[in-house]
Design an enzyme around this catalytic site. Structure first.
Site, PDB file in Angstrom:
ATOM      1  N   LYS A  75       7.843   3.827   1.751  1.00 46.91           N
ATOM      2  CA  LYS A  75       9.220   3.529   1.644  1.00 46.91           C
ATOM      3  C   LYS A  75       9.759   2.537   1.009  1.00 46.91           C
ATOM      4  O   LYS A  75       9.855   1.332   1.521  1.00 46.91           O
ATOM      5  CB  LYS A  75       9.503   3.494   3.298  1.00 46.91           C
ATOM      6  CG  LYS A  75       9.300   4.665   4.168  1.00 46.91           C
ATOM      7  CD  LYS A  75      10.043   4.484   5.496  1.00 46.91           C
ATOM      8  CE  LYS A  75       9.834   5.678   6.403  1.00 46.91           C
ATOM      9  NZ  LYS A  75       9.565   5.678   7.701  1.00 46.91           N
ATOM     10  N   ALA A 130     -19.870   1.220   4.500  1.00 49.45           N
ATOM     11  CA  ALA A 130     -19.189   0.929   3.204  1.00 49.45           C
ATOM     12  C   ALA A 130     -19.978  -0.008   2.406  1.00 49.45           C
ATOM     13  O   ALA A 130     -20.060   0.130   1.181  1.00 49.45           O
ATOM     14  CB  ALA A 130     -17.848  -0.019   3.877  1.00 49.45           C
ATOM     15  N   ALA A 148     -10.133  10.241   3.882  1.00 50.07           N
ATOM     16  CA  ALA A 148     -11.557  10.164   4.153  1.00 50.07           C
ATOM     17  C   ALA A 148     -12.588  11.424   3.815  1.00 50.07           C
ATOM     18  O   ALA A 148     -13.729  11.042   3.056  1.00 50.07           O
ATOM     19  CB  ALA A 148     -11.673  10.003   5.796  1.00 50.07           C
ATOM     20  N   ARG A 159     -15.831   3.212   4.106  1.00 45.22           N
ATOM     21  CA  ARG A 159     -16.524   4.342   4.544  1.00 45.22           C
ATOM     22  C   ARG A 159     -15.816   5.500   4.927  1.00 45.22           C
ATOM     23  O   ARG A 159     -15.997   6.580   4.485  1.00 45.22           O
ATOM     24  CB  ARG A 159     -17.496   3.816   6.031  1.00 45.22           C
ATOM     25  CG  ARG A 159     -18.347   4.944   6.261  1.00 45.22           C
ATOM     26  CD  ARG A 159     -18.598   4.873   7.809  1.00 45.22           C
ATOM     27  NE  ARG A 159     -17.638   4.953   8.601  1.00 45.22           N
ATOM     28  CZ  ARG A 159     -17.382   4.825  10.021  1.00 45.22           C
ATOM     29  NH1 ARG A 159     -18.736   4.244  10.714  1.00 45.22           N
ATOM     30  NH2 ARG A 159     -16.568   4.876  10.851  1.00 45.22           N
ATOM     31  N   GLU A 173       0.962  -1.323   0.070  1.00 41.52           N
ATOM     32  CA  GLU A 173      -0.027   0.100  -0.014  1.00 41.52           C
ATOM     33  C   GLU A 173       0.882   1.217  -0.184  1.00 41.52           C
ATOM     34  O   GLU A 173       1.957   1.435   0.682  1.00 41.52           O
ATOM     35  CB  GLU A 173      -0.904  -0.114   1.282  1.00 41.52           C
ATOM     36  CG  GLU A 173      -1.691   1.276   1.327  1.00 41.52           C
ATOM     37  CD  GLU A 173      -2.560   1.193   2.740  1.00 41.52           C
ATOM     38  OE1 GLU A 173      -3.687   0.395   2.674  1.00 41.52           O
ATOM     39  OE2 GLU A 173      -2.403   2.195   3.394  1.00 41.52           O
TER      40      GLU A 173
HETATM   41  P1  FAD Z   1     -17.513  -0.294   7.454  1.00 42.37           P
HETATM   42  O1  FAD Z   1     -17.514  -1.375   6.835  1.00 42.37           O
HETATM   43  O2  FAD Z   1     -19.020   0.876   6.967  1.00 42.37           O
HETATM   44  O3  FAD Z   1     -17.886  -0.153   9.130  1.00 42.37           O
HETATM   45  C1  FAD Z   1     -17.871   0.726   9.821  1.00 42.37           C
HETATM   46  C2  FAD Z   1     -18.436   0.466  11.238  1.00 42.37           C
HETATM   47  O4  FAD Z   1     -19.822   0.568  11.087  1.00 42.37           O
HETATM   48  C3  FAD Z   1     -17.972  -0.808  11.974  1.00 42.37           C
HETATM   49  O5  FAD Z   1     -18.249  -0.737  13.300  1.00 42.37           O
HETATM   50  C4  FAD Z   1     -19.232  -1.855  11.465  1.00 42.37           C
HETATM   51  O6  FAD Z   1     -19.265  -2.856  12.451  1.00 42.37           O
HETATM   52  C5  FAD Z   1     -20.433  -0.789  11.359  1.00 42.37           C
HETATM   53  N1  FAD Z   1     -21.354  -1.385  10.540  1.00 42.37           N
HETATM   54  C6  FAD Z   1     -21.171  -1.788   9.229  1.00 42.37           C
HETATM   55  N2  FAD Z   1     -22.476  -1.927   8.677  1.00 42.37           N
HETATM   56  C7  FAD Z   1     -23.515  -1.511   9.718  1.00 42.37           C
HETATM   57  C8  FAD Z   1     -24.573  -1.712   9.725  1.00 42.37           C
HETATM   58  N3  FAD Z   1     -25.643  -1.974   8.845  1.00 42.37           N
HETATM   59  N4  FAD Z   1     -25.616  -1.201  11.084  1.00 42.37           N
HETATM   60  C9  FAD Z   1     -24.731  -1.014  12.008  1.00 42.37           C
HETATM   61  N5  FAD Z   1     -23.441  -0.759  12.046  1.00 42.37           N
HETATM   62  C10 FAD Z   1     -22.899  -0.972  10.913  1.00 42.37           C
HETATM   63  N6  FAD Z   1      -9.384   5.138   5.465  1.00 42.37           N
HETATM   64  C11 FAD Z   1      -9.535   6.217   4.674  1.00 42.37           C
HETATM   65  O7  FAD Z   1      -9.748   7.302   4.774  1.00 42.37           O
HETATM   66  N7  FAD Z   1      -8.962   5.747   3.256  1.00 42.37           N
HETATM   67  C12 FAD Z   1      -8.267   4.872   3.144  1.00 42.37           C
HETATM   68  O8  FAD Z   1      -7.668   4.488   1.765  1.00 42.37           O
HETATM   69  C13 FAD Z   1      -8.319   3.713   3.954  1.00 42.37           C
HETATM   70  N8  FAD Z   1      -7.848   2.530   3.817  1.00 42.37           N
HETATM   71  C14 FAD Z   1      -8.084   1.160   4.617  1.00 42.37           C
HETATM   72  C15 FAD Z   1      -7.616   0.202   4.150  1.00 42.37           C
HETATM   73  C16 FAD Z   1      -7.816  -0.894   5.306  1.00 42.37           C
HETATM   74  C17 FAD Z   1      -7.392  -2.258   4.645  1.00 42.37           C
HETATM   75  C18 FAD Z   1      -8.287  -0.696   6.152  1.00 42.37           C
HETATM   76  C19 FAD Z   1      -8.579  -2.017   7.291  1.00 42.37           C
HETATM   77  C20 FAD Z   1      -8.847   0.447   6.630  1.00 42.37           C
HETATM   78  C21 FAD Z   1      -8.676   1.786   5.713  1.00 42.37           C
HETATM   79  N9  FAD Z   1      -9.001   3.032   6.254  1.00 42.37           N
HETATM   80  C22 FAD Z   1      -8.893   3.969   5.091  1.00 42.37           C
HETATM   81  C23 FAD Z   1      -9.741   3.095   7.532  1.00 42.37           C
HETATM   82  C24 FAD Z   1     -11.404   3.016   7.361  1.00 42.37           C
HETATM   83  O9  FAD Z   1     -11.980   4.067   6.674  1.00 42.37           O
HETATM   84  C25 FAD Z   1     -11.622   3.135   8.696  1.00 42.37           C
HETATM   85  O10 FAD Z   1     -11.495   2.264   9.753  1.00 42.37           O
HETATM   86  C26 FAD Z   1     -13.218   3.405   8.919  1.00 42.37           C
HETATM   87  O11 FAD Z   1     -13.637   3.823  10.270  1.00 42.37           O
HETATM   88  C27 FAD Z   1     -14.294   2.150   8.720  1.00 42.37           C
HETATM   89  O12 FAD Z   1     -14.192   1.883   7.227  1.00 42.37           O
HETATM   90  P2  FAD Z   1     -15.021   0.633   6.695  1.00 42.37           P
HETATM   91  O13 FAD Z   1     -15.006   0.610   5.398  1.00 42.37           O
HETATM   92  O14 FAD Z   1     -14.380  -0.759   7.600  1.00 42.37           O
HETATM   93  O15 FAD Z   1     -16.444   0.866   7.381  1.00 42.37           O
END
Ligand code: FAD
Length: 290
Positions: free
Chosen positions: A273, A123, A51, A107, A17
């Site tokens: 890096k 998401a 984000a 998300r 990444e």
């Molecule tokens: P989601 O899958 O929407 O989950 C977020 C929260 O909502 C979780 O607690 C989940 O349990 C809850 N949830 C989901 N669906 C529901 C529902 N239907 N009802 C109630 N609760 C629900 N961030 C950035 O800004 N840019 C990036 O490029 C980036 N890359 C990332 C890459 C990886 C591999 C990882 C692991 C994280 C990355 N992040 C990035 C961070 C990520 O955006 C955050 O962790 C964010 O808080 C959650 O994103 P998510 O897509 O997992 O959200």
């Protein structure tokens, strides 16, 4: 190429990444570092997305450049926490016109000012929309997962139920947040497989190569820091060369343990890096057939 095709490979794959700069002024430096990483021919590279959408143009440009100049498959991230449906539509058109075939649908963290998208809550909504707007098979879509549970979700069983919704909505693979004890991942894999989630899961490995990273990224992620890792940082944290070597070895050790336990596809947070990527790839040169 679609990442899902790469993951059908039974051989070990290593992907990396990179993150684009927030300002255009530093774009050339980041592009140079990311280009050096791409020149080492990882199996694919991911490019993160701010984000709030503030890196949208730089993410798209860096992703296109890596793919065109280095012939490396790219996974471009996209977040929806502050995006409208029109913003997403525009980004999908942009990614498509640049030849991007893979999207990490996220998300994004909730902004401090609390301002949220009116079109997307999670998401899963973005994943459904990407498939609806662009067509179900235009992009290969990945999602994020959290071996220690997402910070906002109190019960891991609920987090896993939400993860299953993302997969059912159209995620072809998942990438995990960083973790420093592989048992955390094995436990998580057992639980999600039991819940019926069968797509490939790429462990996300973060080589910690300077002391500040522990305070910053590790603390933010909420990942548990094992005592032996803490001791390593205490011992070498004030000497950059030693800390870098120790961090790469710790990550390589995590990776070989994953491989020994049957995990083939591993994603590494490169922190832009090239020297870290080189250290990791050199540790696995024979295994990767290089
Ligand atoms: P989601 O899958 O929407 O989950 C977020 C929260 O909502 C979780 O607690 C989940 O349990 C809850 N949830 C989901 N669906 C529901 C529902 N239907 N009802 C109630 N609760 C629900 N961030 C950035 O800004 N840019 C990036 O490029 C980036 N890359 C990332 C890459 C990886 C591999 C990882 C692991 C994280 C990355 N992040 C990035 C961070 C990520 O955006 C955050 O962790 C964010 O808080 C959650 O994103 P998510 O897509 O997992 O959200």
């Amino acid at each position: 190429m679609k990442v899902s095709e790469i993951l059908k490979n039974n051989e070990v794959t290593l992907s990396f990444e990179v993150f684009p700069p927030k300002t255009d002024a530093s774009f050339a430096d980041v592009a140079r570092a990311a280009g050096e990483i791409a020149a080492m021919k990882p199996h694919f590279m991911s490019v993160t997305y701010g984000a709030g959408g503030n890196t949208a143009a730089n993410t798209a440009q860096l992703a296109e450049q890596l793919q065109k100049e280095h012939d490396v498959t790219v996974l471009a991230h996209l977040t929806c926490v502050a995006a409208s449906r029109d913003d997403v539509r525009r980004m999908l058109t942009d990614y498509r016109s640049r030849g991007i075939e893979n999207i990490m649908a996220l998300r994004g963290d909730i902004p401090k000012d609390g301002k949220r998208s009116e079109d997307y809550l999670y998401a899963v909504d973005l994943i459904r929309d990407i498939r609806e707007i662009a067509g179900p098979d235009t992009f290969c879509i990945g999602g994020a997962c959290y071996p220690e549970g997402h910070v906002e979700c109190e019960r891991q069983s609920e987090d896993i139920a939400h993860l299953k919704e993302k997969v059912e909505a159209g995620c072809s693979f998942l990438t995990t947040q960083m973790f420093f004890d592989n048992n955390t991942l094995y436990n998580f894999l057992y639980r999600i497989r039991e819940a019926g989630i069968e797509v490939p899961v790429l462990p996300g490995i973060m080589p910690i190569t300077n002391k500040k990273q522990v305070a910053r990224s590790v603390a933010l992620s909420g990942a548990t820091v094992p005592q032996r890792f803490r001791t390593m940082v205490d011992r070498y944290g004030d000497d950059p060369r030693k800390m870098q070597q120790a961090g790469v070895i710790y990550a390589a050790e995590q990776i070989i343990d994953l491989i020994a336990n049957g995990v083939n596809h591993i994603h590494v947070y490169s922190m832009n890096k090239p020297e870290i990527v080189e250290g990791i790839l050199n540790s696995f040169s024979a295994i990767l057939g290089r």
